[in-house]
Design a protein around this motif. Structure first.
Motif, mmCIF file in Angstrom:
data_model
loop_
_atom_site.group_PDB
_atom_site.id
_atom_site.type_symbol
_atom_site.label_atom_id
_atom_site.label_comp_id
_atom_site.label_asym_id
_atom_site.label_seq_id
_atom_site.Cartn_x
_atom_site.Cartn_y
_atom_site.Cartn_z
ATOM 1 N N THR A 186 -0.089 5.225 5.929
ATOM 2 C CA THR A 186 0.086 4.037 5.498
ATOM 3 C C THR A 186 0.882 2.183 6.259
ATOM 4 N N ALA A 187 1.995 3.094 6.594
ATOM 5 C CA ALA A 187 2.600 2.116 7.091
ATOM 6 C C ALA A 187 2.350 1.713 9.228
ATOM 7 N N VAL A 188 1.978 2.405 9.710
ATOM 8 C CA VAL A 188 1.314 2.629 10.653
ATOM 9 C C VAL A 188 1.045 1.165 11.219
ATOM 10 N N ARG A 189 0.143 -0.044 10.385
ATOM 11 C CA ARG A 189 -0.292 -0.990 10.433
ATOM 12 C C ARG A 189 0.652 -2.332 10.675
ATOM 13 N N LEU A 190 1.869 -1.569 10.280
ATOM 14 C CA LEU A 190 3.093 -2.024 10.961
ATOM 15 C C LEU A 190 3.525 -2.074 11.963
ATOM 16 N N ALA A 241 12.387 5.464 5.266
ATOM 17 C CA ALA A 241 11.719 6.073 6.613
ATOM 18 C C ALA A 241 10.535 6.529 6.749
ATOM 19 N N ALA A 242 10.117 6.632 6.003
ATOM 20 C CA ALA A 242 8.380 6.556 6.486
ATOM 21 C C ALA A 242 8.074 5.610 6.898
ATOM 22 N N THR A 243 8.743 4.895 6.288
ATOM 23 C CA THR A 243 8.002 3.092 6.625
ATOM 24 C C THR A 243 8.784 2.174 7.645
ATOM 25 N N TYR A 244 9.776 2.365 7.671
ATOM 26 C CA TYR A 244 10.327 1.471 8.584
ATOM 27 C C TYR A 244 10.413 1.899 9.886
ATOM 28 N N VAL A 245 10.289 3.051 10.113
ATOM 29 C CA VAL A 245 9.979 4.200 11.691
ATOM 30 C C VAL A 245 9.027 3.409 12.337
ATOM 31 N N TRP A 246 7.704 2.600 12.214
ATOM 32 C CA TRP A 246 7.187 1.959 12.533
ATOM 33 C C TRP A 246 7.281 0.930 12.515
ATOM 34 N N ARG A 247 8.167 0.304 11.853
ATOM 35 C CA ARG A 247 8.944 -1.334 12.338
ATOM 36 C C ARG A 247 9.269 -1.016 13.188
ATOM 37 N N ILE A 303 8.460 -7.613 8.157
ATOM 38 C CA ILE A 303 7.155 -7.972 8.377
ATOM 39 C C ILE A 303 6.255 -7.052 7.617
ATOM 40 N N ALA A 304 5.484 -7.130 6.640
ATOM 41 C CA ALA A 304 4.493 -7.087 6.959
ATOM 42 C C ALA A 304 2.906 -7.457 6.728
ATOM 43 N N PRO A 338 0.974 -1.132 -0.301
ATOM 44 C CA PRO A 338 0.173 -0.522 0.451
ATOM 45 C C PRO A 338 0.915 1.106 0.098
ATOM 46 N N GLY A 339 2.418 1.392 0.587
ATOM 47 C CA GLY A 339 2.687 2.556 0.669
ATOM 48 C C GLY A 339 3.622 2.879 -0.153
ATOM 49 N N GLN A 340 4.091 1.452 -1.208
ATOM 50 C CA GLN A 340 4.414 2.011 -2.717
ATOM 51 C C GLN A 340 3.790 2.179 -3.364
#
Lengths: 260, 117
Positions: free
Chosen positions: A104-108, B24-30, A136-137, A79-81
């Motif tokens: 979109t990535a908070v759900r991760l 960065a925007a994605t990995y921050v939550w992981r 992980i997704a 979704p982020g992509q």
């Protein structure tokens, strides 16, 4: 068949008991390969359908294929992509794009917590956890629910890393395939490939549901999802997850502190 | 690699910046997940809540794709999508609660319905 199934259930229970004894100690990296092999499975196939679809999307937006493949490796959350690709192709400011992708990535976050709480061991350096989390997704969470019970605790973090590396490599290839194959497929086939995703996620949730709370969470998510989509289209999944999951927890949690 | 560039496509070094921002925007939550998991007792009810949230979130994703599909899926009828999922759930319930064959039945029914419509 049913004897095999019972055997499987007993092994699953044994693995769960073992969990508590095995929560300390080093990792067994020989499980890396077993994880990589699990990429060739039904969830891997479903994921491939989604990434073929992503390749087709890049083509339809007239974006360079290289950009899509690089987001496979660096973002690794479909979704982020898609949001990122869409925003970049429309020339939106970088900060706006980063914010939209981040939403979109908070759900991760909950998925990383759930998977790692069943995989990590105390007494180790934490870098393998940071690497495993990178992969992980949603699909890997479901795969961990389906398969990780058969992996001994000492092998789980390596198993996740092997699985993640294999999936990212394979999905980059499927993105390329989708980019070039799009338009060559008859429509009923193409649309069926897309339908793999909701079919798999629904049945995997139902198949993995144990306690009553799981069933409530599924039902509430299904009902609330369309409503939040109408009111908060940008935050719909997150809102449905928090409202539906919170309500399921409140309604079905074990009563009183003594039983918790 | 590819010669196709959209008109607004960022050139040169902007590529790297865009990708770094996406990473960065994605990995921050992981990364936050890794920080949190050490603080949560694996037996605590908080994990049940986290599991319920993740489950409801994925269920909502399914509902969105079924009731508000985009792209190709939007060209199919809601009735065919619901019928296929109904057959898959029936297969799961009556056919030994196995995920793989139920998914196969779901997509097979959906494919046949698309051929007929």
């Amino acid at each position: 068949m049913s004897a095999e199934h019972e055997q499987g259930v007993r092994e699953g229970e044994a693995a769960r008991e073992e969990d508590f004894e095995e929560r300390r100690g080093p990792y067994d990296w020989s499980w890396l390969i077993m994880g990589a092999r699990k990429a060739a499975s039904l969830p891997g196939l479903v994921m491939a359908m989604s990434f073929i679809g992503f390749g087709a999307l890049l083509h339809s937006m007239n974006l360079p294929l290289a950009f899509g493949v690089v987001t496979d490796v660096f973002v690794w959350a479909l979704p982020g992509q898609v949001v990122m690709t869409d925003n970049v192709s429309r020339g939106l400011p970088l900060l706006v794009t980063a914010f939209a992708v981040s939403l979109t990535a908070v759900r991760l976050l909950p998925m990383v917590v759930l998977v790692l709480s069943r995989a990590r061991r105390e007494g180790n350096a934490r870098w393998p956890e940071y690497i495993a989390a990178y992969f992980i997704a949603a699909t890997i969470w479901v795969m961990a629910e389906m398969f990780m019970g058969q992996v001994p605790r000492r092998g789980r973090v390596p198993w996740l890393i092997g699985l993640g590396c294999a999936l990212i490599s394979a999905m980059s290839l499927f993105t390329i395939a989708g980019f070039y194959l799009t338009g060559m497929m008859p429509k009923p086939l193409a649309v069926t490939l897309v339908f793999f995703t909701p079919s798999f996620f629904l049945l995997a949730l139902v198949g993995g549901a144990g306690p009553r709370m799981d069933w409530l969470a599924i039902a509430l998510g299904l009902v609330i999802g369309p409503l939040t989509h109408l009111y908060w289209p940008r935050l719909d999944l997150l809102a449905a997850g928090i409202i539906g999951g919170g309500a399921a927890f409140a309604l079905a949690r074990p009563a009183g502190r003594s039983t918790a | 690699m590819s010669g196709m560039h959209a008109a607004s496509w960022p050139g040169g070094g902007m590529w790297i910046t865009v990708l770094a921002a996406g990473l960065a925007a994605t990995y921050v939550w992981r990364w936050l997940g890794v920080l949190l998991v050490k603080r949560i007792d694996p037996r605590s009810p908080a994990l049940l809540l986290v599991r319920a949230v993740a489950t409801a979130l994925v269920a909502a994703l399914v509902a969105r794709m079924v009731f508000f599909p985009s792209g190709l899926l939007a060209q199919t009828s809601l009735a065919t999508r619901l019928a296929a999922l109904g057959c898959g759930l029936a297969m799961w319930r009556l056919g030994g609660r196995k995920v793989e064959p139920s998914v196969a039945v779901t997509v097979a029914v959906f494919f046949i319905l698309q051929l007929l419509s």
